[in-house]
Design an enzyme around this catalytic site. Structure first.
Site, mmCIF file in Angstrom:
data_model
loop_
_atom_site.group_PDB
_atom_site.id
_atom_site.type_symbol
_atom_site.label_atom_id
_atom_site.label_comp_id
_atom_site.label_asym_id
_atom_site.label_seq_id
_atom_site.Cartn_x
_atom_site.Cartn_y
_atom_site.Cartn_z
ATOM 1 N N GLN A 25 24.505 16.301 21.804
ATOM 2 C CA GLN A 25 24.428 15.893 20.407
ATOM 3 C C GLN A 25 25.339 14.695 20.138
ATOM 4 O O GLN A 25 24.961 13.768 19.412
ATOM 5 C CB GLN A 25 24.814 17.061 19.499
ATOM 6 C CG GLN A 25 23.885 18.261 19.586
ATOM 7 C CD GLN A 25 22.503 17.986 19.044
ATOM 8 O OE1 GLN A 25 22.342 17.247 18.074
ATOM 9 N NE2 GLN A 25 21.487 18.574 19.668
ATOM 10 N N ASP A 31 24.999 6.902 18.818
ATOM 11 C CA ASP A 31 24.015 5.814 18.834
ATOM 12 C C ASP A 31 23.959 5.240 17.418
ATOM 13 O O ASP A 31 23.268 5.748 16.547
ATOM 14 C CB ASP A 31 22.649 6.368 19.271
ATOM 15 C CG ASP A 31 21.567 5.308 19.339
ATOM 16 O OD1 ASP A 31 21.743 4.230 18.737
ATOM 17 O OD2 ASP A 31 20.533 5.569 19.983
ATOM 18 N N ARG A 34 20.564 4.132 15.833
ATOM 19 C CA ARG A 34 19.839 5.330 15.373
ATOM 20 C C ARG A 34 20.410 5.849 14.067
ATOM 21 O O ARG A 34 19.691 6.098 13.088
ATOM 22 C CB ARG A 34 19.911 6.398 16.460
ATOM 23 C CG ARG A 34 19.467 7.799 16.062
ATOM 24 C CD ARG A 34 19.879 8.775 17.157
ATOM 25 N NE ARG A 34 19.427 10.136 16.923
ATOM 26 C CZ ARG A 34 20.142 11.076 16.301
ATOM 27 N NH1 ARG A 34 21.337 10.783 15.803
ATOM 28 N NH2 ARG A 34 19.665 12.304 16.178
ATOM 29 N N GLY A 58 13.953 20.177 14.043
ATOM 30 C CA GLY A 58 14.830 19.875 15.177
ATOM 31 C C GLY A 58 16.140 19.307 14.682
ATOM 32 O O GLY A 58 16.571 18.228 15.101
ATOM 33 N N GLU A 80 16.156 24.643 13.825
ATOM 34 C CA GLU A 80 16.615 24.319 15.178
ATOM 35 C C GLU A 80 16.298 25.492 16.104
ATOM 36 O O GLU A 80 16.639 26.637 15.798
ATOM 37 C CB GLU A 80 18.121 24.042 15.179
ATOM 38 C CG GLU A 80 18.741 23.849 16.548
ATOM 39 C CD GLU A 80 18.164 22.684 17.329
ATOM 40 O OE1 GLU A 80 18.104 22.780 18.574
ATOM 41 O OE2 GLU A 80 17.757 21.674 16.701
ATOM 42 N N GLU A 109 6.578 26.593 15.510
ATOM 43 C CA GLU A 109 5.352 27.382 15.586
ATOM 44 C C GLU A 109 5.524 28.781 15.006
ATOM 45 O O GLU A 109 4.548 29.389 14.547
ATOM 46 C CB GLU A 109 4.885 27.459 17.040
ATOM 47 C CG GLU A 109 4.321 26.156 17.599
ATOM 48 C CD GLU A 109 5.393 25.124 17.946
ATOM 49 O OE1 GLU A 109 5.027 23.964 18.219
ATOM 50 O OE2 GLU A 109 6.600 25.459 17.930
ATOM 51 N N GLU A 123 14.088 13.567 13.889
ATOM 52 C CA GLU A 123 14.306 12.569 14.952
ATOM 53 C C GLU A 123 13.665 13.145 16.203
ATOM 54 O O GLU A 123 14.286 13.871 16.975
ATOM 55 C CB GLU A 123 15.800 12.302 15.144
ATOM 56 C CG GLU A 123 16.080 11.020 15.912
ATOM 57 C CD GLU A 123 16.047 11.208 17.416
ATOM 58 O OE1 GLU A 123 14.918 11.292 17.986
ATOM 59 O OE2 GLU A 123 17.127 11.288 18.008
ATOM 60 N N GLU A 132 8.775 13.950 25.988
ATOM 61 C CA GLU A 132 9.289 15.206 25.443
ATOM 62 C C GLU A 132 8.258 15.912 24.568
ATOM 63 O O GLU A 132 8.372 17.109 24.328
ATOM 64 C CB GLU A 132 10.602 15.029 24.669
ATOM 65 C CG GLU A 132 11.748 14.516 25.525
ATOM 66 C CD GLU A 132 13.043 14.379 24.754
ATOM 67 O OE1 GLU A 132 13.093 14.779 23.563
ATOM 68 O OE2 GLU A 132 14.017 13.873 25.342
ATOM 69 N N HIS A 301 20.391 5.006 22.719
ATOM 70 C CA HIS A 301 20.332 5.973 23.810
ATOM 71 C C HIS A 301 18.938 6.042 24.424
ATOM 72 O O HIS A 301 18.764 6.557 25.526
ATOM 73 C CB HIS A 301 20.802 7.358 23.339
ATOM 74 C CG HIS A 301 19.822 8.107 22.516
ATOM 75 N ND1 HIS A 301 19.624 7.869 21.180
ATOM 76 C CD2 HIS A 301 18.967 9.105 22.837
ATOM 77 C CE1 HIS A 301 18.698 8.684 20.715
ATOM 78 N NE2 HIS A 301 18.276 9.454 21.697
#
Length: 358
Positions: A25, A31, A34, A58, A80, A109, A123, A132, A301
């Site tokens: 993290q 970054d 970002r 996320g 998360e 889900e 993000e 990913e 990153h």
């Protein structure tokens, strides 16, 4: 992640578990390109957040959810999947926002919310944008939870493809390959001489292993603007407000043609992306913000993914490198991609290659 319990366990081991560590993290939070883009997109468009319900998909350490609350959101659901959720909850409480931000440890889900949301912030982008495959989960969240006049943050994504020159780096990789093969040849001789075993039957598969690793694997690289040759081309554009999971699966076979403006030795290709925070047709942003991962912005990153050709291409002014490019999911791991490339210099014979994106 859909599938059996075994599928979910494998997916967690291969992908999610790294995000449960604070050091990972921290890498993203450091970054600044970002961070500044997300902070500006939220804080310069507070009118879209004030009094609204927000979903952060996320959430990781919870920073984006905290910014949404600071921008005036009435409620923020911060979702998360990993145990990082506990850290996110602690950070929310430490910043005095526990009455607004609710951290929920769940996959998208399996998530249930009591209401529709006005904005989904996330993000989700991986290397070369799609790696990913988190966009799949984001689209499922959008389809299930976003109100009809809601907005996605970011709202649009664009993937670029370019010629590059970077011969020192290409030759270093090539030399590593030839060094590995020289070591193999010495090994074969010694095995026969000392132990009377002929190992030559392994030569072809060993050569393929080494070429796949040193030549036909992409590299994370921090390019400079002067490494670019010609004008980059767009090979994928996504409207995150409306795109489908099928849209997010791949880059289909896409033709490209890039003109070379001056004499140069081309070393291969590179790819990077931008995302835009433009809101939606119903609720556009007042201040549009763009997050770029291209060479012009310096370090992120994500960097750029580089695909060196086995041999360089010596170009003259008005030379043209043309072909097709595609991004396809790997069979062995659907979160990872291969880049399939066919290219030719002017009227030369086309070269075909497949690159693994680790």
């Amino acid at each position: 992640m859909k599938g059996t319990e075994a599928d979910k366990a494998a997916d967690f081991a291969n992908y999610f578990c790294s995000y449960a560590y604070l050091y990972h993290q921290k890498q993203m939070l450091m970054d600044h390109v970002r961070m500044q883009a997300y902070y500006s997109a939220i804080m310069q468009n507070k009118q879209l957040f004030q009094g609204k319900v927000i979903l952060d998909v996320g959430t990781g350490s919870g920073v984006l959810a905290i910014w949404a609350a600071q921008a005036g959101a009435a409620k923020v659901y911060a979702v998360e999947y990993t145990d990082m959720a506990a850290h996110a909850k602690a950070l929310v409480e430490a910043n005095g926002l526990g009455d607004i931000v609710e951290v929920m440890q769940s996959s998208v889900e399996e998530l249930e919310l009591p209401c529709k949301v006005d904005i989904i912030v996330s993000e989700w982008m991986g290397y070369i944008l799609l790696r990913e495959s988190m966009l799949d989960s984001l689209i499922r969240a959008r389809n299930k939870f976003l109100s009809p006049d809601g907005s996605m943050f970011p709202s649009h994504a664009t993937l670029y493809f370019s010629l590059i020159t970077n011969e020192d780096d290409r030759l270093n990789r090539s030399n590593e390959y030839y060094s590995a093969m020289n070591d193999w040849n010495k090994f074969v001789i010694e095995m026969k001489e000392y132990y009377n075993v002929n190992m030559s039957v392994f030569e072809q598969p060993y050569e393929k292993e080494q070429s796949d690793y040193y030549i036909f694997s992409s590299l994370w690289t921090e390019l400079r603007v002067e490494n670019l040759v010609g004008q980059p081309v767009v090979i994928k554009h996504l409207d995150i407000n409306t795109c489908t999971i099928e849209d997010a699966e791949c880059v289909p076979v896409t033709p490209f043609s890039i003109s070379v403006p001056y004499p140069i030795r081309v070393s291969g290709f590179a790819s990077w992306f931008t995302v835009d925070f433009a809101g939606s047709a119903h609720n556009p942003t007042t201040n549009r913000v763009t997050l770029s991962t291209g060479p012009e912005v310096g370090y992120t990153h994500w960097g750029q993914q580089v695909f060196y050709t086995k041999d360089c291409m010596d170009c003259q002014p008005d030379s043209k490198i043309s072909g097709t490019v595609a991004l396809v999911r790997q069979e062995k791991n659907k979160r990872l991609y291969d880049l399939q490339l066919v290219h030719a210099l002017d009227d030369g014979e086309p070269t075909k290659a497949k690159y693994e994106i680790p």
